[in-house]
Design an enzyme around this catalytic site. Sequence first.
Site, short mmCIF file in Angstrom:
data_model
loop_
_atom_site.label_atom_id
_atom_site.label_comp_id
_atom_site.label_asym_id
_atom_site.label_seq_id
_atom_site.Cartn_x
_atom_site.Cartn_y
_atom_site.Cartn_z
N CYS B 13 -0.77 6.87 -6.03
CA CYS B 13 -2.05 7.38 -6.78
C CYS B 13 -3.32 6.48 -6.36
O CYS B 13 -3.98 6.20 -7.37
CB CYS B 13 -1.76 7.55 -8.35
N ALA B 14 -3.06 5.80 -5.27
CA ALA B 14 -4.39 5.06 -4.86
C ALA B 14 -5.76 5.77 -4.95
O ALA B 14 -5.79 7.15 -5.05
CB ALA B 14 -4.26 4.65 -3.60
N ARG B 18 -7.52 10.59 -4.06
CA ARG B 18 -8.25 11.46 -4.69
C ARG B 18 -9.16 12.11 -3.94
O ARG B 18 -9.32 13.27 -3.80
CB ARG B 18 -9.18 10.57 -6.04
N SER B 37 4.69 8.81 -8.10
CA SER B 37 4.34 7.22 -8.14
C SER B 37 5.44 6.76 -8.92
O SER B 37 6.46 7.29 -9.16
CB SER B 37 3.09 7.54 -9.24
N TYR B 62 8.75 7.69 -5.09
CA TYR B 62 8.29 8.10 -3.79
C TYR B 62 9.43 8.85 -3.14
O TYR B 62 9.21 9.73 -2.44
CB TYR B 62 7.89 6.83 -2.69
N LEU B 78 -0.37 3.71 0.36
CA LEU B 78 0.28 2.64 -0.24
C LEU B 78 -0.29 1.23 0.57
O LEU B 78 -1.01 1.16 1.50
CB LEU B 78 1.81 2.71 -0.08
N LYS B 101 -5.21 3.50 7.04
CA LYS B 101 -5.22 2.23 7.89
C LYS B 101 -5.42 1.06 6.80
O LYS B 101 -5.67 1.17 5.71
CB LYS B 101 -6.49 2.50 8.49
N ARG B 173 -6.35 -5.30 -1.68
CA ARG B 173 -6.90 -5.56 -0.31
C ARG B 173 -7.38 -7.29 -0.22
O ARG B 173 -7.70 -7.62 0.88
CB ARG B 173 -8.23 -4.93 0.09
#
Lengths: 360, 360
Positions: B13-14, B18, B37, B62, B78, B101, B173
């Site tokens: 659900c990153a 959305r 999730s 998943y 992910l 990416k 990140r």
Amino acid sequence: MAKSTINFGILGCADIARKVSRAILLSQHATLCAVGSRTLSKAQKFAADNNFPATAKVYGSYEEVLNDPNVDAVYVPLPTSFHIKWAVLAAQKKKHLLLEKPVGLNVKEVDVILEACESNGVQFMDGTMWMHHPRTDKMREFLSDAQKFGELKSVNTCFTLAADPNFLENDIRVKPDLDALGALGDVGWYCIRGILWAADFELPKSVIALRNPVFNKAGVIISCGASLSWEDGKVGTFHCSFLSNLTMDLTAVGTKGTLHLHDFIIPFEEKKASFITAVESGFKELVTGWEPKPSEHTVMTDLPQEALLVREFCRLVGSIKNEGAKPEKKWPTLSRKTTLVLDAVLASIKKGFEAVEIVI
Amino acid sequence: MAKSTINFGILGCADIARKVSRAILLSQHATLCAVGSRTLSKAQKFAADNNFPATAKVYGSYEEVLNDPNVDAVYVPLPTSFHIKWAVLAAQKKKHLLLEKPVGLNVKEVDVILEACESNGVQFMDGTMWMHHPRTDKMREFLSDAQKFGELKSVNTCFTLAADPNFLENDIRVKPDLDALGALGDVGWYCIRGILWAADFELPKSVIALRNPVFNKAGVIISCGASLSWEDGKVGTFHCSFLSNLTMDLTAVGTKGTLHLHDFIIPFEEKKASFITAVESGFKELVTGWEPKPSEHTVMTDLPQEALLVREFCRLVGSIKNEGAKPEKKWPTLSRKTTLVLDAVLASIKKGFEAVEIVI
């Protein structure tokens, strides 16, 4: 006005001298007093073609311009190899000196020229016109604004032009005995100056030339680039070339803002010039666009940047001549810094793209 | 339409999911079929918040998405560290793969993923959205035009964003165990892709990282850059960072033309996007302005670039599913090339900014 008018002599009839002659006339603070060429007839033709007043003197040598007691200041657009001889002689003859860029073939030459100017009490300025555009001041305000721009983190500049075969074969700027710095000295000069300007003239710690510089058969650089890095983490890159379409980009990115323009050296138009700023740029919901978007700013100018250069030079010369002021050190300092970086790029190329530390 | 509709499952659900969920709905060639999730309630909330149809399945893992026989394709946003496991498993389950990416932590991982897709006959595509904007095609036309652009000589790209303290502390990140490539993998990916795109995906011969990369306390890159050089003399430079104002520049300079834009990754607006071209630029008499000046081109699009990405992916998946076509190799090839350069930048940083040859 008579009192503050500065009498200009011009050494040589280079193409760029046509533009500067016009600028001298436009500046309203200077007169075209004399022009000298190695050939008298060339000087006569130049004076006639460039609206010199009837009172102007026309000489068949550079020496005669420097010996003319009516000449206050000289504009020297000679090939770079001849700068040191004629610039030093001009200073010794107490002529204020507006010298084309690159100022010298290396910082040693520049130091000899600047020392001659200093010891003779004459003003020095190089011919980097864009520094004098009111747009440059407006952009400086933006870069200096801690709230809008923040701290500079990266800057990229590019100045390329597509030289035609005749230029690549015959132009002064590709001849090792005339302008040995080639594209680096001609167009790269502006790239370096643009980066230093964005960094508020703080010199980088080290310079590394980019791979793939291009040389002509005579060994003169016609395309190259470099990356610059500062002690505090800032980085700069530039590319300059005689082999690509005319392009003049400057992008400076700060912690809070961004400055973009595509014509930083020669504005697209003479009387108005624009730049783009972005402040605390962000995205709309779901990253479907930007909010706020960058905005464009336009600066009008009655006088072109080269006339404003002449006007600033004349203001400084007038202060020295009429008020006993000392020469302004800002301009020689900027010329020297630009040359230091230029030297480092060349040294890095010669050392096989090693990092070269800037030694002040 | 029913026959060609592709059923999407989403792993995780990153935040970016959305945007891609909306794109799947907008594409009109796909349905939101399932979301999984590690926490069922998160998947339920995601489905409810993102207009999933009532028929969509919501899973607390998943694996269940991959085991759902109705799912044709999965979108995997992910963290990069988990790509190899879930991408390979998805391929083995014969799910076509739209993978965020950076595709993997290095080219070895990418090769494992691409091999799994190839051997299972599933389509692979990465989530580089700007490649699918119609503006990109128009710009490609310009770069490919021998008369207008000529031969590419230099390209510069920049993607920076000003991460807030929370991002710099807690975002996926900047975590070595989740997205070890940091800013290089996140924003640098686009810089590299942009350069390769301008070079028509010809790989550079060598890559040299710029000095002054910035690492966080955990050793993850949060700012860096590199220069790229090609056998034929082309050069490229880029700068990417989480520490400067949001900026997305691409400038490509050819022998005859120049391309500029300031929003190449996310257009300023969703339905229209512009770029600037200059062709055989030159100066007016006395270099007082440009003639011709660069010109702006605007491209309209009904669908945002992410929906066009989904549509292209669905077209390829549909061809495989309904017509027995083979997977299109273009997209995995571009992902692999981008990763090869990314690896080289990282290797150059690790080797103290030495030149790293690209080995295909």
